[in-house]
Design a protein around this motif. Structure first.
Motif, PDB file in Angstrom:
ATOM      1  N   VAL A  35       0.866  -1.177   0.000  1.00  0.00           N
ATOM      2  CA  VAL A  35       0.000   0.000   0.000  1.00  0.00           C
ATOM      3  C   VAL A  35       0.904   1.228   0.000  1.00  0.00           C
ATOM      4  O   VAL A  35       1.925   1.266   0.690  1.00  0.00           O
ATOM      5  CB  VAL A  35      -0.923   0.006   1.239  1.00  0.00           C
ATOM      6  CG1 VAL A  35      -1.793   1.249   1.264  1.00  0.00           C
ATOM      7  CG2 VAL A  35      -1.779  -1.257   1.262  1.00  0.00           C
ATOM      8  N   SER A  36       0.543   2.248  -0.764  1.00  0.00           N
ATOM      9  CA  SER A  36       1.407   3.427  -0.874  1.00  0.00           C
ATOM     10  C   SER A  36       1.602   4.100   0.476  1.00  0.00           C
ATOM     11  O   SER A  36       0.703   4.108   1.324  1.00  0.00           O
ATOM     12  CB  SER A  36       0.811   4.431  -1.873  1.00  0.00           C
ATOM     13  OG  SER A  36      -0.307   5.095  -1.313  1.00  0.00           O
ATOM     14  N   GLU A  37       2.783   4.678   0.655  1.00  0.00           N
ATOM     15  CA  GLU A  37       3.120   5.341   1.911  1.00  0.00           C
ATOM     16  C   GLU A  37       2.197   6.536   2.167  1.00  0.00           C
ATOM     17  O   GLU A  37       1.865   6.851   3.311  1.00  0.00           O
ATOM     18  CB  GLU A  37       4.579   5.781   1.903  1.00  0.00           C
ATOM     19  CG  GLU A  37       5.556   4.609   1.924  1.00  0.00           C
ATOM     20  CD  GLU A  37       7.006   5.063   1.941  1.00  0.00           C
ATOM     21  OE1 GLU A  37       7.243   6.302   1.890  1.00  0.00           O
ATOM     22  OE2 GLU A  37       7.897   4.207   2.000  1.00  0.00           O
ATOM     23  N   THR A  38       1.782   7.185   1.090  1.00  0.00           N
ATOM     24  CA  THR A  38       0.877   8.334   1.231  1.00  0.00           C
ATOM     25  C   THR A  38      -0.454   7.909   1.845  1.00  0.00           C
ATOM     26  O   THR A  38      -0.984   8.576   2.747  1.00  0.00           O
ATOM     27  CB  THR A  38       0.619   8.989  -0.135  1.00  0.00           C
ATOM     28  OG1 THR A  38       1.850   9.405  -0.695  1.00  0.00           O
ATOM     29  CG2 THR A  38      -0.313  10.186   0.007  1.00  0.00           C
ATOM     30  N   LYS A  69      -1.878   9.084   5.573  1.00  0.00           N
ATOM     31  CA  LYS A  69      -3.179   9.727   5.763  1.00  0.00           C
ATOM     32  C   LYS A  69      -4.081   8.892   6.684  1.00  0.00           C
ATOM     33  O   LYS A  69      -4.791   9.440   7.536  1.00  0.00           O
ATOM     34  CB  LYS A  69      -3.852   9.937   4.410  1.00  0.00           C
ATOM     35  CG  LYS A  69      -3.169  11.007   3.567  1.00  0.00           C
ATOM     36  CD  LYS A  69      -3.886  11.220   2.238  1.00  0.00           C
ATOM     37  CE  LYS A  69      -3.220  12.325   1.422  1.00  0.00           C
ATOM     38  NZ  LYS A  69      -3.891  12.533   0.105  1.00  0.00           N
ATOM     39  N   ALA A  70      -4.039   7.582   6.491  1.00  0.00           N
ATOM     40  CA  ALA A  70      -4.837   6.704   7.359  1.00  0.00           C
ATOM     41  C   ALA A  70      -4.362   6.797   8.807  1.00  0.00           C
ATOM     42  O   ALA A  70      -5.172   6.785   9.739  1.00  0.00           O
ATOM     43  CB  ALA A  70      -4.733   5.263   6.861  1.00  0.00           C
ATOM     44  N   GLN A  71      -3.046   6.929   8.988  1.00  0.00           N
ATOM     45  CA  GLN A  71      -2.484   7.053  10.330  1.00  0.00           C
ATOM     46  C   GLN A  71      -3.001   8.313  11.013  1.00  0.00           C
ATOM     47  O   GLN A  71      -3.367   8.296  12.191  1.00  0.00           O
ATOM     48  CB  GLN A  71      -0.955   7.090  10.244  1.00  0.00           C
ATOM     49  CG  GLN A  71      -0.239   6.969  11.582  1.00  0.00           C
ATOM     50  CD  GLN A  71      -0.156   5.538  12.063  1.00  0.00           C
ATOM     51  OE1 GLN A  71      -0.615   4.627  11.393  1.00  0.00           O
ATOM     52  NE2 GLN A  71       0.402   5.349  13.247  1.00  0.00           N
ATOM     53  N   VAL A  72      -3.049   9.419  10.279  1.00  0.00           N
ATOM     54  CA  VAL A  72      -3.544  10.683  10.843  1.00  0.00           C
ATOM     55  C   VAL A  72      -5.016  10.554  11.217  1.00  0.00           C
ATOM     56  O   VAL A  72      -5.435  10.954  12.311  1.00  0.00           O
ATOM     57  CB  VAL A  72      -3.354  11.837   9.831  1.00  0.00           C
ATOM     58  CG1 VAL A  72      -4.058  13.097  10.336  1.00  0.00           C
ATOM     59  CG2 VAL A  72      -1.870  12.113   9.618  1.00  0.00           C
ATOM     60  N   VAL A  73      -5.805   9.989  10.300  1.00  0.00           N
ATOM     61  CA  VAL A  73      -7.237   9.800  10.578  1.00  0.00           C
ATOM     62  C   VAL A  73      -7.432   8.912  11.807  1.00  0.00           C
ATOM     63  O   VAL A  73      -8.259   9.209  12.680  1.00  0.00           O
ATOM     64  CB  VAL A  73      -7.951   9.171   9.355  1.00  0.00           C
ATOM     65  CG1 VAL A  73      -9.385   8.788   9.708  1.00  0.00           C
ATOM     66  CG2 VAL A  73      -7.947  10.142   8.177  1.00  0.00           C
ATOM     67  N   GLY A  74      -6.665   7.834  11.881  1.00  0.00           N
ATOM     68  CA  GLY A  74      -6.778   6.925  13.016  1.00  0.00           C
ATOM     69  C   GLY A  74      -6.429   7.593  14.333  1.00  0.00           C
ATOM     70  O   GLY A  74      -7.113   7.413  15.345  1.00  0.00           O
TER      71      GLY A  74
END
Length: 449
Positions: free
Chosen positions: A415-418, A422-427
């Motif tokens: 999965v792309s790092e981008t 973004k998923a990390q920030v949302v989480g």
């Protein structure tokens, strides 16, 4: 008393609760992060930081650097982290991720190795939970009642009688399995529905347990028929004191009727609420009858020590082998209960406000008195709960990382790092928001709101 109990004897209850919570979290966070750390080191990954609790803003209580790793204790006690080089995590270190991948980085390793690193914390929490459960059984419970020795059956409390049980029922199966210990006749998951099979007057009867029983639980379904109820403390100015109840008295009956356990004593006493009655006690080997006025609430004002009547029930010792076996069962049951409860929460069958607790709520469960038995039991339970929570597929949790690695293993493409960033920030935003709401909810509960 232990040293900690002596130290905290004169400490306000709130501080004792906080002390127990922090000690428990320290143990659990350390072991969880150790799982990630050991797996990463085993696969040759560089670990930059190992922190118990978060060092938000770069602020920490202390730290020490040994080799390539900085070990420290952060100031924010709601978790911890291991910063592995080349991994998108809570630190959001984009500068490092913009460099060429190195052999010792997380992102350069095979997917199966990264999977093991990410699952390492959960595995360690499960192992710790099993060990603590086994330790607690062996050192604090020590013995148990074999169900085979309960030939006269169990005492059915009011809720159990409403479900169709009767005092004297002998439990022979729970969800089709034969229970070995008295404790096994009411496993945690039975409160979410199931079936208990009993023998009554020579006949086998199946009693269905509704799926919403957990909402009605205010007391156990059953008690052993025979218990020893000893007065441990008489409250000053209480009706118990006025009736001359003394510390050391063994409760034997109410209003001329024999009581064989605490539950039968309590029910008989409540049946005389607002009236006067007699209580029979064994005092120094002599049977003494006391006249007592029972208030409307049905309590006369004393604390008791309730133990199994070993003259009626031959007890069996926990060996280290049986403790480990039963400890594993306790850990598995706790995990399964979390899964069932979470499923009901998602389907709206459990109110969110009543089912989710922050550290504030957990601290109140520990209580204002330092009790090592309760401390270790709760720590074992929380360890399994943390394992379950961390495996949830939410970005910023171990489960979120595992999902991305799983996608890569299935598709053959990372999965792309981008997307991961973004998923990390949302989480993280989701988890922080959830924590604020849950803490606020627990604070409101403290004020009865």
């Amino acid at each position: 008393m232990t040293l900690l109990q002596i130290i905290f004897a004169e400490v306000p209850g709130g501080l004792v609760m906080t002390g127990q919570l922090l000690l428990s979290l320290s143990i659990l966070v350390f072991v969880h992060e150790l799982g990630h750390f050991l797996a990463a080191k085993a696969f040759g990954m560089r670990v930059d930081k190992f922190y118990v609790f978060f060092d938000f803003g770069g602020k920490k209580i202390f730290s020490i650097t040994k080799g390539e790793t900085e070990y420290g204790l952060g100031w924010f006690p709601l978790g911890g982290y291991v910063k592995i080089a080349g991994m998108i995590d809570e630190s959001m270190d984009k500068e490092q991720m913009n460099t060429e991948p190195q052999d010792w980085e997380f992102r350069s390793k095979p997917a199966w190795q990264r999977f093991i690193v990410m699952i390492g914390g959960v595995v360690m929490n499960v192992i710790l939970g099993v060990i603590i459960y086994a330790f607690w059984l062996n050192q604090y419970q020590e013995r148990y009642i074999p169900v085979a020795e309960m030939q006269e059956g169990v005492y059915a409390h009011e809720l159990a009688r409403d479900l169709g049980f009767e005092t004297g029922d002998r439990v022979v199966a729970v969800n089709g399995s034969t229970p070995e210990r008295y404790k096994d006749i009411t496993p945690l998951k039975i409160y979410f529905g199931g079936e208990i099979t009993v023998e009554r007057d020579g006949e086998i009867k199946d009693v269905k347990i509704p799926g919403d029983l957990f909402k009605q639980i205010k007391e156990p379904l059953f008690s052993p028929l025979y218990e020893k109820v000893v007065v441990q403390r008489v409250f000053e100015g209480s009706n118990a004191e006025k009736g001359n109840l003394e510390v050391g008295d063994v409760i034997k009956g109410v209003d001329g009727k024999e009581t064989t356990n605490f539950a039968s004593f309590g029910e008989l006493l409540r049946s005389h609420s607002g009236k006067s009655t007699t209580i029979a006690v064994n005092r120094g080997g002599e049977l003494v009858t006391l006249n007592v006025d029972v208030p409307e609430e049905g309590k006369i004002g004393f604390e008791s020590n309730v133990t199994t009547d070993t003259e009626k029930y031959p007890m069996k010792d926990y060996t280290w082998g049986s403790s480990l076996r039963y400890g594993s069962r306790e850990a598995f049951a706790t995990f399964v209960t979390q899964v069932i409860g979470f499923g009901k929460l998602l389907r709206g069958k459990i109110p969110v406000r009543d089912s989710v607790q922050s550290p504030v709520g957990i601290a109140t469960i520990f209580g204002s008195v330092w009790d090592w038995s309760k401390f270790w039991l709760l720590t074992a339970m929380i360890s399994i709960v943390l394992a379950f929570m961390n495996i949830l597929p939410i970005p910023a949790l171990d489960g979120g990382h595992i999902v991305f690695i799983g996608i890569e293993m299935i598709t053959g493409k990372p999965v792309s790092e981008t997307v991961i960033e973004k998923a990390q920030v949302v989480g993280m935003v989701f988890l922080l928001t959830l924590m604020v709401l849950v803490v606020g909810n627990d604070i409101l509960k403290l004020f009865g709101i």
